[in-house]
Write a protein that holds these residues in place. Structure first.
Motif, PDB file in Angstrom:
ATOM      1  N   ASP A   1       0.821  -1.206   0.000  1.00  0.00           N
ATOM      2  CA  ASP A   1       0.000   0.000   0.000  1.00  0.00           C
ATOM      3  C   ASP A   1       0.856   1.257   0.000  1.00  0.00           C
ATOM      4  N   VAL A   2       2.010   1.224   0.664  1.00  0.00           N
ATOM      5  CA  VAL A   2       2.903   2.388   0.688  1.00  0.00           C
ATOM      6  C   VAL A   2       3.505   2.616  -0.697  1.00  0.00           C
ATOM      7  N   LEU A   3       3.951   1.550  -1.344  1.00  0.00           N
ATOM      8  CA  LEU A   3       4.516   1.690  -2.683  1.00  0.00           C
ATOM      9  C   LEU A   3       3.473   2.233  -3.653  1.00  0.00           C
ATOM     10  N   THR A   4       2.262   1.738  -3.558  1.00  0.00           N
ATOM     11  CA  THR A   4       1.189   2.221  -4.432  1.00  0.00           C
ATOM     12  C   THR A   4       0.886   3.691  -4.145  1.00  0.00           C
ATOM     13  N   ASP A   5       0.869   4.083  -2.874  1.00  0.00           N
ATOM     14  CA  ASP A   5       0.681   5.487  -2.517  1.00  0.00           C
ATOM     15  C   ASP A   5       1.790   6.355  -3.101  1.00  0.00           C
ATOM     16  N   CYS A   6       3.025   5.849  -3.081  1.00  0.00           N
ATOM     17  CA  CYS A   6       4.151   6.599  -3.659  1.00  0.00           C
ATOM     18  C   CYS A   6       3.963   6.802  -5.159  1.00  0.00           C
ATOM     19  N   CYS A   7       3.522   5.754  -5.852  1.00  0.00           N
ATOM     20  CA  CYS A   7       3.252   5.863  -7.290  1.00  0.00           C
ATOM     21  C   CYS A   7       2.215   6.947  -7.568  1.00  0.00           C
ATOM     22  N   ILE A   8       1.123   6.916  -6.814  1.00  0.00           N
ATOM     23  CA  ILE A   8       0.048   7.886  -7.001  1.00  0.00           C
ATOM     24  C   ILE A   8       0.538   9.298  -6.723  1.00  0.00           C
ATOM     25  N   SER A   9       1.278   9.474  -5.642  1.00  0.00           N
ATOM     26  CA  SER A   9       1.742  10.799  -5.245  1.00  0.00           C
ATOM     27  C   SER A   9       2.687  11.396  -6.282  1.00  0.00           C
ATOM     28  N   PHE A  10       3.638  10.591  -6.758  1.00  0.00           N
ATOM     29  CA  PHE A  10       4.566  11.058  -7.796  1.00  0.00           C
ATOM     30  C   PHE A  10       3.791  11.428  -9.065  1.00  0.00           C
ATOM     31  N   CYS A  11       2.922  10.531  -9.502  1.00  0.00           N
ATOM     32  CA  CYS A  11       2.203  10.739 -10.765  1.00  0.00           C
ATOM     33  C   CYS A  11       1.263  11.943 -10.708  1.00  0.00           C
ATOM     34  N   GLU A  12       0.577  12.125  -9.586  1.00  0.00           N
ATOM     35  CA  GLU A  12      -0.321  13.273  -9.486  1.00  0.00           C
ATOM     36  C   GLU A  12       0.453  14.583  -9.435  1.00  0.00           C
ATOM     37  N   ARG A  13       1.615  14.554  -8.804  1.00  0.00           N
ATOM     38  CA  ARG A  13       2.464  15.755  -8.787  1.00  0.00           C
ATOM     39  C   ARG A  13       2.882  16.122 -10.209  1.00  0.00           C
ATOM     40  N   VAL A  14       3.263  15.111 -10.969  1.00  0.00           N
ATOM     41  CA  VAL A  14       3.682  15.318 -12.360  1.00  0.00           C
ATOM     42  C   VAL A  14       2.511  15.802 -13.215  1.00  0.00           C
ATOM     43  N   ARG A  15       1.364  15.172 -13.034  1.00  0.00           N
ATOM     44  CA  ARG A  15       0.182  15.552 -13.826  1.00  0.00           C
ATOM     45  C   ARG A  15      -0.238  16.987 -13.534  1.00  0.00           C
ATOM     46  N   SER A  16      -0.177  17.388 -12.286  1.00  0.00           N
ATOM     47  CA  SER A  16      -0.601  18.741 -11.923  1.00  0.00           C
ATOM     48  C   SER A  16       0.329  19.802 -12.499  1.00  0.00           C
ATOM     49  N   ALA A  17       1.540  19.400 -12.910  1.00  0.00           N
ATOM     50  CA  ALA A  17       2.476  20.327 -13.542  1.00  0.00           C
ATOM     51  C   ALA A  17       2.352  20.328 -15.063  1.00  0.00           C
ATOM     52  N   GLY A  18       1.402  19.542 -15.595  1.00  0.00           N
ATOM     53  CA  GLY A  18       1.131  19.586 -17.024  1.00  0.00           C
ATOM     54  C   GLY A  18       1.790  18.521 -17.865  1.00  0.00           C
ATOM     55  N   TYR A  19       2.440  17.527 -17.236  1.00  0.00           N
ATOM     56  CA  TYR A  19       3.100  16.454 -17.973  1.00  0.00           C
ATOM     57  C   TYR A  19       2.273  15.168 -17.907  1.00  0.00           C
ATOM     58  N   THR A  20       2.625  14.208 -18.762  1.00  0.00           N
ATOM     59  CA  THR A  20       1.983  12.899 -18.741  1.00  0.00           C
ATOM     60  C   THR A  20       2.736  11.990 -17.775  1.00  0.00           C
ATOM     61  N   PRO A  21       2.099  11.534 -16.692  1.00  0.00           N
ATOM     62  CA  PRO A  21       2.789  10.632 -15.757  1.00  0.00           C
ATOM     63  C   PRO A  21       2.749   9.193 -16.235  1.00  0.00           C
ATOM     64  N   MET A  22       3.750   8.423 -15.843  1.00  0.00           N
ATOM     65  CA  MET A  22       3.831   7.014 -16.228  1.00  0.00           C
ATOM     66  C   MET A  22       4.555   6.243 -15.123  1.00  0.00           C
ATOM     67  N   ILE A  23       4.227   4.957 -14.993  1.00  0.00           N
ATOM     68  CA  ILE A  23       4.896   4.075 -14.044  1.00  0.00           C
ATOM     69  C   ILE A  23       5.686   3.024 -14.819  1.00  0.00           C
ATOM     70  N   TYR A  24       6.957   2.840 -14.453  1.00  0.00           N
ATOM     71  CA  TYR A  24       7.817   1.809 -15.046  1.00  0.00           C
ATOM     72  C   TYR A  24       7.988   0.689 -14.045  1.00  0.00           C
ATOM     73  N   GLN A  25       7.867  -0.556 -14.535  1.00  0.00           N
ATOM     74  CA  GLN A  25       8.076  -1.681 -13.645  1.00  0.00           C
ATOM     75  C   GLN A  25       8.236  -2.963 -14.443  1.00  0.00           C
ATOM     76  N   ASN A  26       8.938  -3.946 -13.854  1.00  0.00           N
ATOM     77  CA  ASN A  26       9.026  -5.241 -14.505  1.00  0.00           C
ATOM     78  C   ASN A  26       7.809  -6.083 -14.144  1.00  0.00           C
ATOM     79  N   LYS A  27       7.634  -7.182 -14.860  1.00  0.00           N
ATOM     80  CA  LYS A  27       6.420  -7.990 -14.751  1.00  0.00           C
ATOM     81  C   LYS A  27       6.175  -8.500 -13.340  1.00  0.00           C
ATOM     82  N   ARG A  28       7.160  -9.132 -12.730  1.00  0.00           N
ATOM     83  CA  ARG A  28       6.935  -9.784 -11.441  1.00  0.00           C
ATOM     84  C   ARG A  28       6.734  -8.763 -10.319  1.00  0.00           C
ATOM     85  N   THR A  29       7.526  -7.696 -10.321  1.00  0.00           N
ATOM     86  CA  THR A  29       7.347  -6.684  -9.288  1.00  0.00           C
ATOM     87  C   THR A  29       5.980  -6.022  -9.409  1.00  0.00           C
ATOM     88  N   THR A  30       5.528  -5.813 -10.646  1.00  0.00           N
ATOM     89  CA  THR A  30       4.195  -5.246 -10.862  1.00  0.00           C
ATOM     90  C   THR A  30       3.119  -6.130 -10.255  1.00  0.00           C
TER      91      THR A  30
END
Length: 321
Positions: free
Chosen positions: A233-262
């Motif tokens: 849940d903490v890792l997922t919260d971190c993903c959301i927080s980073f991506c929303e910060r990026v989106r609010s600045a006008g960029y397209t947010p994206m998450i990178y990850q390998n198959k198993r970790t995802t």
């Protein structure tokens, strides 16, 4: 006898009074935490500013839910258990690609639709690639480059910038290559993920970014790291927080990850608002869910770059959106 009866009645009255007080307290606690709390909750995307210069903090809804499952299974191979499986989320879109249309030839991979190439070739690079002749890279057919802006150390947790990120962004753009960026995260809290996003946004402000700004959180193998025990849940919260910060600045947010970790470390139903960049090496991806970019090799060879480089294809032309 009368005295005993009176005493018994008094004790019974006190017991009933205590029970009533406890019941009232339970009702108040239920109202405060569940009823009022759910009314006050704000979806993560609800407070974005229309001004791209204003960075917002994601309000993360922590309400627990059970996900609808459709009975399908994802089969994986494990060194201890052999074949293992995970249930498929019904509310997470499956991969829509036709794997018969994934073509590998001469060390490169592309995707075809209606007998025409429908994917865009790209690379991702960092200081480890050294000096790059971007004009030769462009002439080799590379159309986009994902460039590392920086990283957080997995031991001390310090945020540092890639020594060549500015040079690479400038060189790629001058050669006519579209650019996106990524940050190698080792965040263990939401505040650290926001710190990383802000560092990236400040660093890329002078440059034209036409591809996504990516959150790249990775498990450290063969060594101990500050992120070893980060909960899902903490890792997922971190993903959301980073991506929303990026989106609010006008960029397209994206998450990178390998198959198993995802599959093992991300709460995927909570991350459906963000594009996904899959790392899975091979002739074709086996990841069950949908993705927008695919890193298919870490041993690619591209003119203009000495040594190995990561090869990617994008299934969307972000520069035209």
């Amino acid at each position: 006898m009368t005295g005993k009866t009176s005493k018994f009645k008094k004790m019974r009255f006190l017991a009933l009074a205590e029970a009533c007080i406890i019941l009232v307290m339970i009702i108040l606690l239920v109202w405060a935490f569940f009823i009022k709390g759910s009314n006050d909750a704000v979806p993560a995307n609800a407070q974005l500013s229309d001004d791209p210069q204003v960075r917002t903090r994601a309000v993360i809804n922590k309400e627990e839910t059970f996900y609808q499952l459709d009975g399908k299974k994802i089969l994986l191979s494990d060194g201890t258990y052999g074949e293992i499986y995970l249930p498929v989320y019904q509310n997470v879109p499956p991969c829509s690609l036709d794997m018969d249309s994934v073509i590998s030839r001469n060390g490169y991979t592309f995707y075809k639709e209606n007998n025409a190439v429908a994917s865009i070739p790209g690379i991702d690079i960092s200081v480890h690639q050294g000096d790059i002749d971007w004009q030769k890279v462009k002439e080799a057919g590379v159309e986009f480059a994902m460039i590392r802006v920086g990283y957080r150390t997995y031991g001390g947790g310090e945020v540092k910038f890639d020594d060549k990120f500015a040079e690479n962004l400038k060189g790629a753009r001058e050669a006519g290559i579209e650019t996106g960026v990524y940050f190698f995260s080792q965040a263990t809290t939401v505040d650290e993920a926001i710190e990383e996003a802000d560092a990236v946004l400040d660093a890329i402000a002078p440059y034209e970014i036409t591809y996504p700004v990516v959150y790249d959180w990775e498990i450290i193998y063969d060594d101990s790291a500050r992120t070893d025990d980060v909960p899902v849940d903490v890792l997922t919260d971190c993903c959301i927080s980073f991506c929303e910060r990026v989106r609010s600045a006008g960029y397209t947010p994206m998450i990178y990850q390998n198959k198993r970790t995802t599959l093992f470390k991300l709460d995927l139903p909570r991350l459906q608002d963000y594009d996904f960049w899959l790392a899975e090496y091979g002739d074709e991806p086996t990841y069950y869910y949908d993705f927008d970019m695919w890193q298919y090799s870490c041993t690619g060879k591209v003119p203009g770059i000495t040594g190995d480089v990561d090869l990617n294809i994008s299934f969307r032309d972000y520069s035209s959106e």
